[in-house]
Design a protein around this motif. Structure first.
Motif, PDB file in Angstrom:
ATOM      1  N   TYR A  48       8.203 -14.131  -0.224  1.00  0.00           N
ATOM      2  CA  TYR A  48       6.688 -13.717  -0.478  1.00  0.00           C
ATOM      3  C   TYR A  48       6.552 -13.838  -1.923  1.00  0.00           C
ATOM      4  N   PHE A  83       0.436   0.003  -5.387  1.00  0.00           N
ATOM      5  CA  PHE A  83       0.794  -0.711  -4.130  1.00  0.00           C
ATOM      6  C   PHE A  83       1.983  -1.677  -4.694  1.00  0.00           C
ATOM      7  N   ASP A 135       4.330   3.376  -3.865  1.00  0.00           N
ATOM      8  CA  ASP A 135       4.164   2.503  -2.670  1.00  0.00           C
ATOM      9  C   ASP A 135       4.611   3.418  -1.580  1.00  0.00           C
TER      10      ASP A 135
HETATM   11  C1  LIG Z   1       0.195  -6.868  -0.481  1.00  0.00           C
HETATM   12  S1  LIG Z   1       1.254  -5.723  -0.691  1.00  0.00           S
HETATM   13  C2  LIG Z   1       1.590  -5.663  -2.496  1.00  0.00           C
HETATM   14  C3  LIG Z   1       2.652  -6.161  -3.078  1.00  0.00           C
HETATM   15  C4  LIG Z   1       2.922  -6.349  -4.557  1.00  0.00           C
HETATM   16  N1  LIG Z   1       2.536  -5.377  -5.286  1.00  0.00           N
HETATM   17  C5  LIG Z   1       1.920  -7.676  -4.966  1.00  0.00           C
HETATM   18  O1  LIG Z   1       1.317  -7.344  -5.821  1.00  0.00           O
HETATM   19  O2  LIG Z   1       2.147  -8.667  -4.382  1.00  0.00           O
HETATM   20  C6  LIG Z   1       0.671  -4.141  -0.248  1.00  0.00           C
HETATM   21  C7  LIG Z   1       1.853  -2.971  -0.684  1.00  0.00           C
HETATM   22  O3  LIG Z   1       0.693  -1.861  -0.559  1.00  0.00           O
HETATM   23  C8  LIG Z   1       1.678  -0.641   0.183  1.00  0.00           C
HETATM   24  N2  LIG Z   1       0.575   0.161   0.741  1.00  0.00           N
HETATM   25  C9  LIG Z   1      -0.543   0.187   1.280  1.00  0.00           C
HETATM   26  N3  LIG Z   1      -1.305   1.362   1.184  1.00  0.00           N
HETATM   27  C10 LIG Z   1      -0.744   1.995   0.365  1.00  0.00           C
HETATM   28  C11 LIG Z   1      -1.166   3.419   0.065  1.00  0.00           C
HETATM   29  N4  LIG Z   1      -2.412   4.044   0.472  1.00  0.00           N
HETATM   30  N5  LIG Z   1      -0.308   3.899  -0.938  1.00  0.00           N
HETATM   31  C12 LIG Z   1       0.602   3.213  -1.567  1.00  0.00           C
HETATM   32  N6  LIG Z   1       0.895   2.079  -1.226  1.00  0.00           N
HETATM   33  C13 LIG Z   1       0.303   1.377  -0.080  1.00  0.00           C
HETATM   34  C14 LIG Z   1       2.192  -1.416   1.184  1.00  0.00           C
HETATM   35  O4  LIG Z   1       3.356  -0.665   1.738  1.00  0.00           O
HETATM   36  C15 LIG Z   1       2.805  -2.734   0.450  1.00  0.00           C
HETATM   37  O5  LIG Z   1       3.637  -2.535  -0.079  1.00  0.00           O
END
Ligand SMILES: C[S@@+](CC[C@H](N)C(=O)[O-])C[C@H]1O[C@@H](n2cnc3c(N)ncnc32)[C@H](O)[C@@H]1O
Length: 299
Positions: A38, A71, A94
């Motif tokens: 990823y 996130f 996260d």
């Molecule tokens: C698309 S990934 C993003 C990863 C990285 N930040 C990036 O930019 O590629 C989404 C992340 O958001 C987290 N997530 C989803 N809903 C959330 C929330 N309400 N609060 C905190 N983290 C959350 C998930 O656990 C996941 O690790």
């Protein structure tokens, strides 16, 4: 039968040691680490941070030193931020403990003593306070997990109140005519050589938009990976989102209290026939089949 198996195992070990000698690592659906795949295929934290610093400096006249990565997943962005400058500090938030632990093992550990300047918070971005920061980032469209106006506004208000007086909020967004279709996009990934000389073999990243509902803009997407030996890591990641539009995002950012909501769109290189990685502030843009942009909320 037993000799045949032994011979096969010997050949396999020989191929593995040859690949190792060449600095290559065996890669297939069984051995692959989905976070490594990823990060290599999706993230470019260096470019994101260059963009934040450039916009911040242009607006405020000086460099920011504190960043919150909402996130944050594996906290790759937060760690790169801290590695860039000895005064930099970062907070990452996260929900997912195993993903945060992966980040601790693979990113924070590489920082040595400097990892003290990264704080990871296991919690919901809607309710996880951290000290006031100059930059908050919510990348790879993660805020789209909030599907109704009330919740997204609550998140933007939270982001606003978590910023210092000179703070800025950076989101990315995608859209275009093809973003509202069911489709697949394949991209060959040729990973760069790592500092230890090893190199991951090339693989294919597949972004699948599995469904889109024009009534509520609900979109379900999957990331799959395909390897040279024909094996596949299906649905390595799945996202169940609302596809928010740029006017909605700008309106909600302003409603949350920000003084400005600027949109930066990525340019297009006609010669290479691909996006050029350069983001410019715009109020008008061509209606393309697919685009990526940043929305910047300025306190
Ligand atoms: C698309 S990934 C993003 C990863 C990285 N930040 C990036 O930019 O590629 C989404 C992340 O958001 C987290 N997530 C989803 N809903 C959330 C929330 N309400 N609060 C905190 N983290 C959350 C998930 O656990 C996941 O690790």
């Amino acid at each position: 039968m037993a000799t045949k198996t032994k011979k096969k195992e010997k050949e396999k070990a020989k191929a593995k040691s040859k690949a190792k000698k060449n600095g290559q690592i065996t890669l297939n659906a069984r051995t692959a680490d989905r976070h490594v795949l990823y990060e290599e295929a999706v993230q470019c934290v260096e470019a994101d941070l260059d963009f934040f610093s450039k916009v911040f400096k242009k607006t405020r006249g000086y460099a920011p030193h504190t960043l919150r990565e909402d996130f944050c997943g594996t906290a790759s962005l937060a760690c790169e931020w801290v590695a860039r400058h000895e005064e930099n500090r970062a907070w990452g938030v996260d929900l997912d403990r195993p993903t945060l632990d992966w980040g601790i093992k693979h990113h924070l550990s590489r920082l040595g003593d400097d990892q003290d300047r990264v704080t990871l918070i296991e919690g919901d971005v809607l309710a996880s306070p951290s000290p006031a920061v100059q930059v908050t980032a919510a990348l790879n469209f993660s805020y789209q997990v909030f599907k109704d106006r009330k919740t997204l506004l609550a998140y933007f208000k939270n982001a606003y109140s978590g910023l210092a007086d000179d703070g800025m909020f950076f989101l990315d967004a995608f859209g275009g005519t093809e973003s509202m279709e069911e489709n697949d996009e394949d991209r060959r990934i040729s990973p760069a050589t790592r500092p230890d000389g090893s190199r991951l073999p090339a693989y294919t990243y597949i972004w699948e938009q599995a469904s889109f509902n024009p009534i509520d803009h609900n979109i379900v997407c999957h990331i799959h990976f395909k390897f040279k030996d024909g094996s596949k890591l299906k649905k390595a990641f799945t996202y169940d989102w609302r596809l928010w539009t740029l006017p909605e995002l700008q309106e909600l950012i302003l409603e949350a209290g920000f003084s400005r909501a600027d949109v930066y769109m990525e340019g297009w290189d006609d010669d290479e026939d691909e996006a050029d990685g350069i983001f410019k502030k715009k109020t008008r843009a061509e209606n393309m089949a697919g685009w990526v942009g940043y929305v910047v909320g300025i306190k």
